[in-house]
Design a protein around this motif. Structure first.
Motif, PDB file in Angstrom:
ATOM      1  N   ASP A 268      23.434 -18.231  28.549  1.00 23.10           N
ATOM      2  CA  ASP A 268      24.726 -17.826  29.242  1.00 23.10           C
ATOM      3  C   ASP A 268      25.946 -17.416  28.615  1.00 23.10           C
ATOM      4  N   LEU A 269      25.942 -17.686  27.395  1.00 23.12           N
ATOM      5  CA  LEU A 269      27.030 -17.817  26.480  1.00 23.12           C
ATOM      6  C   LEU A 269      26.798 -16.147  26.140  1.00 23.12           C
ATOM      7  N   LYS A 270      26.063 -15.017  25.799  1.00 22.00           N
ATOM      8  CA  LYS A 270      25.917 -14.256  25.580  1.00 22.00           C
ATOM      9  C   LYS A 270      25.959 -13.821  26.824  1.00 22.00           C
ATOM     10  N   ARG A 271      25.378 -13.654  27.777  1.00 26.34           N
ATOM     11  CA  ARG A 271      25.581 -13.459  29.157  1.00 26.34           C
ATOM     12  C   ARG A 271      27.400 -12.798  29.337  1.00 26.34           C
ATOM     13  N   ILE A 272      28.246 -14.156  29.445  1.00 22.45           N
ATOM     14  CA  ILE A 272      29.364 -14.069  29.559  1.00 22.45           C
ATOM     15  C   ILE A 272      30.072 -12.701  28.409  1.00 22.45           C
TER      16      ILE A 272
ATOM     17  N   LEU B 101      29.474  -8.435  37.830  1.00 16.36           N
ATOM     18  CA  LEU B 101      31.138  -9.683  37.861  1.00 16.36           C
ATOM     19  C   LEU B 101      31.195 -10.887  37.795  1.00 16.36           C
ATOM     20  N   ARG B 102      29.760 -11.506  37.661  1.00  7.38           N
ATOM     21  CA  ARG B 102      30.270 -12.871  38.226  1.00  7.38           C
ATOM     22  C   ARG B 102      30.359 -13.518  36.607  1.00  7.38           C
ATOM     23  N   ALA B 103      29.313 -12.668  35.739  1.00  8.62           N
ATOM     24  CA  ALA B 103      29.320 -13.187  33.832  1.00  8.62           C
ATOM     25  C   ALA B 103      30.911 -13.196  33.422  1.00  8.62           C
ATOM     26  N   ARG B 104      31.113 -11.532  34.095  1.00 12.33           N
ATOM     27  CA  ARG B 104      32.405 -11.262  33.554  1.00 12.33           C
ATOM     28  C   ARG B 104      33.536 -12.491  34.205  1.00 12.33           C
ATOM     29  N   ARG B 105      33.221 -13.390  34.875  1.00 13.89           N
ATOM     30  CA  ARG B 105      34.533 -14.668  35.298  1.00 13.89           C
ATOM     31  C   ARG B 105      33.827 -15.881  35.101  1.00 13.89           C
ATOM     32  N   GLY B 106      33.353 -15.330  34.272  1.00 15.92           N
ATOM     33  CA  GLY B 106      32.281 -16.835  33.684  1.00 15.92           C
ATOM     34  C   GLY B 106      31.495 -17.730  34.964  1.00 15.92           C
ATOM     35  N   MET B 107      31.403 -17.027  35.530  1.00 13.71           N
ATOM     36  CA  MET B 107      31.060 -18.325  37.208  1.00 13.71           C
ATOM     37  C   MET B 107      29.242 -18.001  36.404  1.00 13.71           C
ATOM     38  N   THR B 108      28.915 -19.408  37.291  1.00 13.85           N
ATOM     39  CA  THR B 108      27.584 -19.223  37.268  1.00 13.85           C
ATOM     40  C   THR B 108      26.905 -19.248  38.755  1.00 13.85           C
TER      41      THR B 108
END
Length: 331
Positions: A279-283, A52-59
């Motif tokens: 990070d970019l890959k995870r998002i 859920l955090r990755a979908r929102r681009g939040m660290t």
């Protein structure tokens, strides 16, 4: 590919934050590092929070700041070794703008009807699920279908995909306005999106994002719209975009995304951050399923700007003509 697709600023502060602060996503509880046995429920819940955090681009750092929790506490939770209280989970759900049930488990187990619907959809491919979603959306729609949906072309995807560059080119050829939703958000808020995030938080930014989209839809029957990369993470806003616009996901490899942003002279994604690519890959992984809901997908990787635009233009024209030949207006 060495094309400089856009000179516009980063299109999503949440993505920018995620790229800049990857270092905050490291460090788990020492018990986890020692390989302590984990409870399957807590492990699954940690995976959901991370997704859920990755979908929102939040660290993790951003989520910690907005919930008032420590990064270590969140690291334990995401590692499956943190037995968080209900109040903590409520804070996390509120910040991520999702139901608590989505954090702690599958809400489709809530009733017999949910179970029957889930069983009916189980194992279907993405195309079948998309048809089911469209049918349900039409069945429960509160308003008649927007007759101008295919006259508004909305480009979605991560920054560096070419939304601004291709958007301007398509708008010019179609003789319609080009609208960058980020600019509308800035006009409504009276300050840049980065300041909205720093002053009021991600939830406030998403509210401005929704208002901006509503304003653009109301004002323009025909337009090409470049949307912020994280818009898809808010279901209400993304559903509005899908309902009122013909959406195109501009794809590229993570390496291509990063290369284009750096080529534009923006070194922030790489500044002091060796994990920026991770990070970019995870998002991208977290959002791919959401981006995949678009009406059309176009991969811009390994193409010259001219070739990519001509292919995009021709494919878009063919899709619009095939889906509703009587409704499409040719400029």
């Amino acid at each position: 590919m060495n094309q400089n697709y856009s000179s516009a600023p980063l299109d999503d502060p949440a993505d920018e934050d995620a790229s800049r602060a990857a270092g905050a996503n490291r460090g788990a509880d020492s018990a986890a590092e020692r390989g302590a046995e984990r409870d399957p429920f807590l492990t699954a819940m940690g995976d959901r929070v991370r997704l859920l955090r990755a979908r929102r681009g939040m660290t993790r750092k951003t989520l910690a700041t907005e919930t008032g929790l420590s990064e270590r506490h969140l690291a334990n939770l995401e590692s499956g070794v943190g037995n968080a209280s209900v109040l903590v989970l409520r804070q996390i759900a509120a910040t991520l703008n999702c139901p608590l049930a989505e954090v702690i488990g599958d809400e489709t187990t809530a009733s017999a009807e949910w179970l029957l619907i889930r069983e009916l959809l189980q194992g279907r491919d993405q195309a079948a699920l998309q048809r089911a979603r469209v049918a349900l959306a039409e069945m429960f729609a509160q308003a008649p279908r927007d007759p101008h949906r295919k006259d508004r072309i909305a480009l979605i995807g991560l920054r560096g995909a070419g939304k601004s560059t291709f958007g301007r080119m398509l708008a010019q050829e179609r003789k319609v306005p080009f609208v960058e939703l980020t600019r509308v958000i800035e006009q409504l808020a009276g300050c840049p999106p980065s300041e909205i995030h720093s002053l009021y938080g991600a939830s406030a930014y998403r509210r401005y994002e929704h208002r901006a989209l509503e304003a653009v839809i109301h004002e323009h029957e025909r337009a090409v719209i470049a949307s912020p990369g994280g818009l898809v993470s808010e279901s209400g806003t993304f559903n509005a975009l899908l309902s009122h616009c013909f959406t195109v996901w501009l794809q590229a490899t993570p390496e291509e995304h990063m290369r284009r942003v750096v080529a534009q002279g923006d070194l922030r994604p790489m500044s002091g951050n060796k994990e920026a690519m991770d990070d970019l890959k995870r998002i991208l992984a977290g959002r791919s399923e959401l981006y995949g809901r678009a009406d059309m997908t176009f991969d811009t990787s390994e193409k010259t700007l001219a070739d990519a635009y001509l292919q995009l233009r021709d494919r878009l024209a063919a899709r619009l003509a095939a889906e509703s030949p009587d409704e499409v207006r040719v400029s």
